[in-house]
Write a protein that holds these residues in place. Structure first.
Motif, PDB file in Angstrom:
ATOM      1  N   ARG A   1       0.819  -1.222   0.000  1.00 49.06           N
ATOM      2  CA  ARG A   1       0.000   0.000   0.000  1.00 49.06           C
ATOM      3  C   ARG A   1       0.848   1.265   0.000  1.00 49.06           C
ATOM      4  O   ARG A   1       0.364   2.342  -0.347  1.00 49.06           O
ATOM      5  CB  ARG A   1      -0.933   0.008   1.219  1.00 49.06           C
ATOM      6  CG  ARG A   1      -2.084  -0.979   1.119  1.00 49.06           C
ATOM      7  CD  ARG A   1      -3.133  -0.714   2.175  1.00 49.06           C
ATOM      8  NE  ARG A   1      -4.075  -1.823   2.260  1.00 49.06           N
ATOM      9  CZ  ARG A   1      -4.034  -2.777   3.179  1.00 49.06           C
ATOM     10  NH1 ARG A   1      -3.094  -2.745   4.119  1.00 49.06           N
ATOM     11  NH2 ARG A   1      -4.917  -3.754   3.169  1.00 49.06           N
ATOM     12  N   ASP A   2       2.126   1.140   0.369  1.00 48.06           N
ATOM     13  CA  ASP A   2       3.017   2.306   0.366  1.00 48.06           C
ATOM     14  C   ASP A   2       3.630   2.563  -1.002  1.00 48.06           C
ATOM     15  O   ASP A   2       4.293   3.586  -1.202  1.00 48.06           O
ATOM     16  CB  ASP A   2       4.155   2.102   1.388  1.00 48.06           C
ATOM     17  CG  ASP A   2       3.642   2.115   2.823  1.00 48.06           C
ATOM     18  OD1 ASP A   2       2.631   2.799   3.070  1.00 48.06           O
ATOM     19  OD2 ASP A   2       4.253   1.446   3.676  1.00 48.06           O
ATOM     20  N   PHE A   3       3.415   1.661  -1.963  1.00 46.83           N
ATOM     21  CA  PHE A   3       3.961   1.859  -3.304  1.00 46.83           C
ATOM     22  C   PHE A   3       3.290   3.080  -3.930  1.00 46.83           C
ATOM     23  O   PHE A   3       2.067   3.166  -3.974  1.00 46.83           O
ATOM     24  CB  PHE A   3       3.697   0.622  -4.166  1.00 46.83           C
ATOM     25  CG  PHE A   3       4.457   0.612  -5.472  1.00 46.83           C
ATOM     26  CD1 PHE A   3       5.659  -0.063  -5.578  1.00 46.83           C
ATOM     27  CD2 PHE A   3       3.964   1.274  -6.593  1.00 46.83           C
ATOM     28  CE1 PHE A   3       6.371  -0.082  -6.768  1.00 46.83           C
ATOM     29  CE2 PHE A   3       4.661   1.266  -7.783  1.00 46.83           C
ATOM     30  CZ  PHE A   3       5.868   0.579  -7.883  1.00 46.83           C
ATOM     31  N   PRO A   4       4.059   4.061  -4.419  1.00 47.31           N
ATOM     32  CA  PRO A   4       3.456   5.297  -4.950  1.00 47.31           C
ATOM     33  C   PRO A   4       2.522   5.031  -6.133  1.00 47.31           C
ATOM     34  O   PRO A   4       2.908   4.378  -7.105  1.00 47.31           O
ATOM     35  CB  PRO A   4       4.676   6.113  -5.392  1.00 47.31           C
ATOM     36  CG  PRO A   4       5.814   5.561  -4.592  1.00 47.31           C
ATOM     37  CD  PRO A   4       5.534   4.111  -4.438  1.00 47.31           C
ATOM     38  N   ILE A   5       1.315   5.540  -6.026  1.00 45.75           N
ATOM     39  CA  ILE A   5       0.333   5.341  -7.089  1.00 45.75           C
ATOM     40  C   ILE A   5       0.815   5.950  -8.402  1.00 45.75           C
ATOM     41  O   ILE A   5       0.624   5.370  -9.476  1.00 45.75           O
ATOM     42  CB  ILE A   5      -1.028   5.929  -6.676  1.00 45.75           C
ATOM     43  CG1 ILE A   5      -1.630   5.091  -5.548  1.00 45.75           C
ATOM     44  CG2 ILE A   5      -1.991   5.992  -7.865  1.00 45.75           C
ATOM     45  CD1 ILE A   5      -2.919   5.643  -4.978  1.00 45.75           C
ATOM     46  N   GLU A   6       1.446   7.105  -8.343  1.00 48.68           N
ATOM     47  CA  GLU A   6       1.943   7.736  -9.575  1.00 48.68           C
ATOM     48  C   GLU A   6       2.960   6.845 -10.282  1.00 48.68           C
ATOM     49  O   GLU A   6       2.985   6.770 -11.513  1.00 48.68           O
ATOM     50  CB  GLU A   6       2.581   9.085  -9.252  1.00 48.68           C
ATOM     51  CG  GLU A   6       1.584  10.191  -8.983  1.00 48.68           C
ATOM     52  CD  GLU A   6       2.284  11.525  -8.791  1.00 48.68           C
ATOM     53  OE1 GLU A   6       2.578  12.186  -9.797  1.00 48.68           O
ATOM     54  OE2 GLU A   6       2.531  11.888  -7.632  1.00 48.68           O
ATOM     55  N   LYS A   7       3.803   6.168  -9.520  1.00 48.33           N
ATOM     56  CA  LYS A   7       4.804   5.290 -10.106  1.00 48.33           C
ATOM     57  C   LYS A   7       4.134   4.089 -10.766  1.00 48.33           C
ATOM     58  O   LYS A   7       4.536   3.664 -11.858  1.00 48.33           O
ATOM     59  CB  LYS A   7       5.792   4.830  -9.027  1.00 48.33           C
ATOM     60  CG  LYS A   7       6.940   3.998  -9.553  1.00 48.33           C
ATOM     61  CD  LYS A   7       7.925   3.665  -8.445  1.00 48.33           C
ATOM     62  CE  LYS A   7       9.076   2.809  -8.961  1.00 48.33           C
ATOM     63  NZ  LYS A   7      10.043   2.473  -7.875  1.00 48.33           N
ATOM     64  N   ALA A   8       3.104   3.555 -10.110  1.00 49.45           N
ATOM     65  CA  ALA A   8       2.371   2.423 -10.680  1.00 49.45           C
ATOM     66  C   ALA A   8       1.686   2.823 -11.981  1.00 49.45           C
ATOM     67  O   ALA A   8       1.714   2.094 -12.973  1.00 49.45           O
ATOM     68  CB  ALA A   8       1.337   1.912  -9.677  1.00 49.45           C
ATOM     69  N   LEU A   9       1.079   4.013 -12.001  1.00 51.43           N
ATOM     70  CA  LEU A   9       0.414   4.494 -13.212  1.00 51.43           C
ATOM     71  C   LEU A   9       1.422   4.714 -14.342  1.00 51.43           C
ATOM     72  O   LEU A   9       1.140   4.397 -15.503  1.00 51.43           O
ATOM     73  CB  LEU A   9      -0.341   5.787 -12.918  1.00 51.43           C
ATOM     74  CG  LEU A   9      -1.641   5.631 -12.124  1.00 51.43           C
ATOM     75  CD1 LEU A   9      -2.128   6.986 -11.625  1.00 51.43           C
ATOM     76  CD2 LEU A   9      -2.720   4.971 -12.989  1.00 51.43           C
ATOM     77  N   ALA A  10       2.586   5.242 -14.017  1.00 52.02           N
ATOM     78  CA  ALA A  10       3.610   5.472 -15.037  1.00 52.02           C
ATOM     79  C   ALA A  10       4.052   4.155 -15.668  1.00 52.02           C
ATOM     80  O   ALA A  10       4.273   4.074 -16.884  1.00 52.02           O
ATOM     81  CB  ALA A  10       4.806   6.204 -14.432  1.00 52.02           C
TER      82      ALA A  10
END
Length: 287
Positions: A15-24
């Motif tokens: 859950r701490d994984f950055p959402i922006e990084k996942a979207l990129a």
């Protein structure tokens, strides 16, 4: 002996994984950002205004168009059509599940845009749109194609610029969109000079302004400032690198960093100093 992580512990960590990084990683990039939040065109549908918000402070997302939101695990499950365990594997190891990898084999995620047909730019509405942006049909035909695609069982068409990973930047009068995978577009003609722009209409504007530009320069369209870090490796092949990025803080910061790394780089944004970008300047001239 190293203790195996429990399912609960894995979820808490993921859950701490950055959402922006996942979207990129999935080919989605913000249209505007601030210290606290980032706004994206929804990854679930085609739209003209970004309605998908990511809270940078909470690391949560909310899709205003759909009225739903959640954490990064929820998002990856929805976008990849995967189970929670598959989403955890993807977030922990950067591994794409077999089913998702198969979806990407032709360059497009199942949940997103599917390219149905690519042809020469011939639709009257698209030709009119190109001309409205100050670009002649002959110039547009040099780089772009007419792309027909589906999204949520509906068909659309747009002017398309293919990137180096075989995804497409898609533009028409109503929509600014792109298909996965997102990447930059590099036209290597074997020249000793390189021109770099942020978007497709910026390079088309420069080509419209100077018909001989392609005879003397290679061309690089970033399609997103997220790819700036990829381009320094190209510099050694050129005698000069000219940047025509947007006249905003992000564009200026990117050019400043690159100029510090390489003295061959030049910021030519002074050409359109009173405008947001090259195309806005060019359209003002053509009116």
């Amino acid at each position: 002996m190293k203790r195996k992580k429990t399912f609960r512990t894995r979820c808490e960590t993921a859950r701490d994984f950055p959402i922006e990084k996942a979207l990129a990683k999935l080919g989605h990039f913000p249209t505007r950002t601030s210290v606290k939040e980032a706004w994206f065109p929804s990854p679930f549908r085609s739209e003209t205004q970004a309605s998908f918000k990511v809270s940078r402070t909470l690391n949560r997302w909310y899709d205003h168009g759909a009225g739903k939101g959640g954490n990064v695990i929820d998002l990856v499950c929805l976008l990849n059509r995967s189970s929670v365990r598959e989403a955890l594997d993807w977030l922990e190891n950067g591994q794409i599940s077999l089913s998702f990898h198969q979806q990407l084999f032709n360059g497009f995620a199942e949940e997103g845009i599917k390219i149905r047909d690519v042809r020469l730019l011939g639709h009257k509405a698209l030709q009119e749109y190109v001309e409205k942006r100050g670009i002649s049909l002959s110039t547009a035909l040099g780089l772009c194609r007419e792309v027909h695609y589906s999204l949520r069982d509906s068909m659309y068409f747009a002017i398309g610029l293919q990137n180096d990973s075989h995804g497409w930047e898609l533009r028409n009068k109503y929509v600014k969109n792109s298909s996965a995978p997102k990447d930059m577009t590099y036209f290597n003609y074997g020249k000793r000079r390189l021109i770099v722009t942020e978007g497709m209409f910026d390079i088309l504007s420069l080509l419209e302004r100077d018909k001989k530009l392609r005879d003397e320069n290679d061309l690089l369209i970033l399609n997103s400032l997220a790819f700036v870090e990829k381009i320094p490796g190209l510099f050694e092949n050129y005698e000069s690198i000219d940047f025509y990025l947007d006249n905003d803080k992000a564009g200026k910061r990117a050019v400043g960093i690159l100029m510090e790394q390489c003295p061959k780089c030049r910021d030519l944004s002074n050409l359109y100093k009173d405008f947001k970008d090259v195309n806005a300047w060019w359209m003002s001239i053509k009116r």
